[in-house]
Design a protein around this motif. Structure first.
Motif, PDB file in Angstrom:
ATOM      1  N   LEU A   1      47.096  30.386 106.022  1.00 39.36           N
ATOM      2  CA  LEU A   1      46.599  30.535 107.382  1.00 39.36           C
ATOM      3  C   LEU A   1      45.087  30.747 107.335  1.00 39.36           C
ATOM      4  N   PRO A   2      44.337  30.277 108.335  1.00 41.33           N
ATOM      5  CA  PRO A   2      42.894  30.567 108.363  1.00 41.33           C
ATOM      6  C   PRO A   2      42.655  32.073 108.268  1.00 41.33           C
TER       7      PRO A   2
ATOM      8  N   ARG B   1      51.869  38.159 104.555  1.00 40.66           N
ATOM      9  CA  ARG B   1      50.561  38.498 103.983  1.00 40.66           C
ATOM     10  C   ARG B   1      50.749  38.899 102.527  1.00 40.66           C
ATOM     11  N   GLU B   2      49.928  38.342 101.660  1.00 38.03           N
ATOM     12  CA  GLU B   2      49.954  38.681 100.244  1.00 38.03           C
ATOM     13  C   GLU B   2      48.615  39.296  99.871  1.00 38.03           C
ATOM     14  N   LYS B   3      48.669  40.478  99.306  1.00 34.15           N
ATOM     15  CA  LYS B   3      47.458  41.216  98.972  1.00 34.15           C
ATOM     16  C   LYS B   3      46.543  40.400  98.067  1.00 34.15           C
TER      17      LYS B   3
ATOM     18  N   SER C   1      47.137  35.106 104.084  1.00 29.51           N
ATOM     19  CA  SER C   1      48.342  35.020 104.905  1.00 29.51           C
ATOM     20  C   SER C   1      48.919  33.619 104.808  1.00 29.51           C
ATOM     21  N   PHE C   2      50.214  33.524 104.527  1.00 29.57           N
ATOM     22  CA  PHE C   2      50.855  32.235 104.305  1.00 29.57           C
ATOM     23  C   PHE C   2      51.971  32.004 105.320  1.00 29.57           C
TER      24      PHE C   2
ATOM     25  N   THR D   1      40.588  41.116 117.163  1.00 25.43           N
ATOM     26  CA  THR D   1      41.390  40.159 117.934  1.00 25.43           C
ATOM     27  C   THR D   1      42.095  39.185 116.999  1.00 25.43           C
ATOM     28  N   ALA D   2      41.363  38.670 116.012  1.00 26.35           N
ATOM     29  CA  ALA D   2      41.962  37.754 115.045  1.00 26.35           C
ATOM     30  C   ALA D   2      43.052  38.454 114.239  1.00 26.35           C
ATOM     31  N   ARG D   3      42.775  39.700 113.852  1.00 29.94           N
ATOM     32  CA  ARG D   3      43.738  40.451 113.048  1.00 29.94           C
ATOM     33  C   ARG D   3      45.033  40.692 113.827  1.00 29.94           C
ATOM     34  N   GLN D   4      44.904  41.025 115.107  1.00 28.52           N
ATOM     35  CA  GLN D   4      46.099  41.298 115.903  1.00 28.52           C
ATOM     36  C   GLN D   4      46.957  40.044 116.066  1.00 28.52           C
ATOM     37  N   ALA D   5      46.324  38.889 116.259  1.00 25.81           N
ATOM     38  CA  ALA D   5      47.075  37.638 116.383  1.00 25.81           C
ATOM     39  C   ALA D   5      47.847  37.341 115.099  1.00 25.81           C
ATOM     40  N   ILE D   6      47.182  37.537 113.961  1.00 30.52           N
ATOM     41  CA  ILE D   6      47.839  37.291 112.676  1.00 30.52           C
ATOM     42  C   ILE D   6      48.973  38.282 112.453  1.00 30.52           C
ATOM     43  N   MET D   7      48.761  39.549 112.778  1.00 28.89           N
ATOM     44  CA  MET D   7      49.787  40.560 112.561  1.00 28.89           C
ATOM     45  C   MET D   7      51.008  40.317 113.452  1.00 28.89           C
TER      46      MET D   7
END
Length: 242
Positions: free
Chosen positions: A35-36, A67-69, A73-74, A51-57
């Motif tokens: 994911l971007p 999400r892989e540390k 994000s895949f 905002t970007a973080r909330q969309a991804i979460m």
């Protein structure tokens, strides 16, 4: 590329969530694709990093992304995801979408409250933590049919108590304004009688009228509790077909 509408009442994070979700569902982003990054989304859409973080979460929470540390994000294989909003819609969503039943709602209570112990445990709330509480009577063609009590962790839907749910679907509001997409539910059913004088009055039944109680625990894709509700339904009503 779709853009964000900054004049829309829909939050920017949810607009971005739907854009990314469409890319995943259309296979533009396939299972295993990266994911971007948050920074890439910030630059592309001119938004804040939060905002970007909330969309991804939200994509993670609903099972579309993992999400892989230290890697990113895949996109996950979502072919087995259960879309609660599309497959297990609320009664109002089904009836209004298909136009098969004239359903009306009377709101009895709508507030942020400290819930009973059983609700606190079901939603994994901290002591004295508030829940959004919505109590309604649903009527079919003007005849009271179902007495419904909903509880949702208030921390995920702050301000929702200001909304008038007389003509609105709770699930639609949760999805469109808060980006909350329930994934699965466990529901139990049992016969019962009314528990209170209010239920007897609002359902227009006698004390010994048999009712159907539904107790429901609703979860997100990660197994976290999103909603607890109890409904009492008077199973006797008539629908004329032709």
């Amino acid at each position: 590329m779709k853009s964000l509408d900054r004049n829309s009442p829909v939050p920017l994070y949810y607009q971005l969530y739907t854009i990314l979700l469409e890319q995943i569902q259309s296979q533009e982003l396939k299972p295993g694709d990266l994911l971007p990054t948050e920074l890439a989304l910030v630059e592309e859409y001119n938004i804040s990093r939060s905002t970007a973080r909330q969309a991804i979460m939200d994509l993670v929470r609903n099972g579309y992304v993992v999400r892989e540390k230290s890697k990113g994000s895949f996109v996950q294989d979502h072919s087995h995801n259960v879309q609660y909003s599309g497959r297990l819609k609320g009664f109002s969503g089904i009836s209004r979408e298909q136009g098969i039943i004239e359903l009306t709602t009377k709101v009895l209570e709508c507030a942020a409250v400290v819930p009973p112990k059983i609700v606190q445990e079901a939603l994994l709330l901290e002591e004295n933590e508030k829940a959004f509480y919505l109590k309604r009577i649903r009527s079919i063609r003007g005849v009271p049919n179902t007495y419904v009590e909903d509880w949702i962790p208030y921390r995920i839907c702050e301000g929702i108590e200001k909304i008038d749910f007389t003509d609105l679907s709770l699930y639609d509001i949760l999805e469109k304004r808060y980006g909350i997409l329930p994934n699965n539910a466990i529901r139990s059913f049992e016969s019962c009688y009314a528990d209170s004088e209010e239920q007897i009055k609002e359902l227009h039944v006698r004390k010994n009228t048999p009712l159907l109680r539904c107790t429901s625990h609703v979860f997100d894709a990660q197994g976290k509790p999103l909603e607890y509700f109890v409904s009492l339904t008077n199973g006797k009503f008539t629908v004329r077909e032709s």
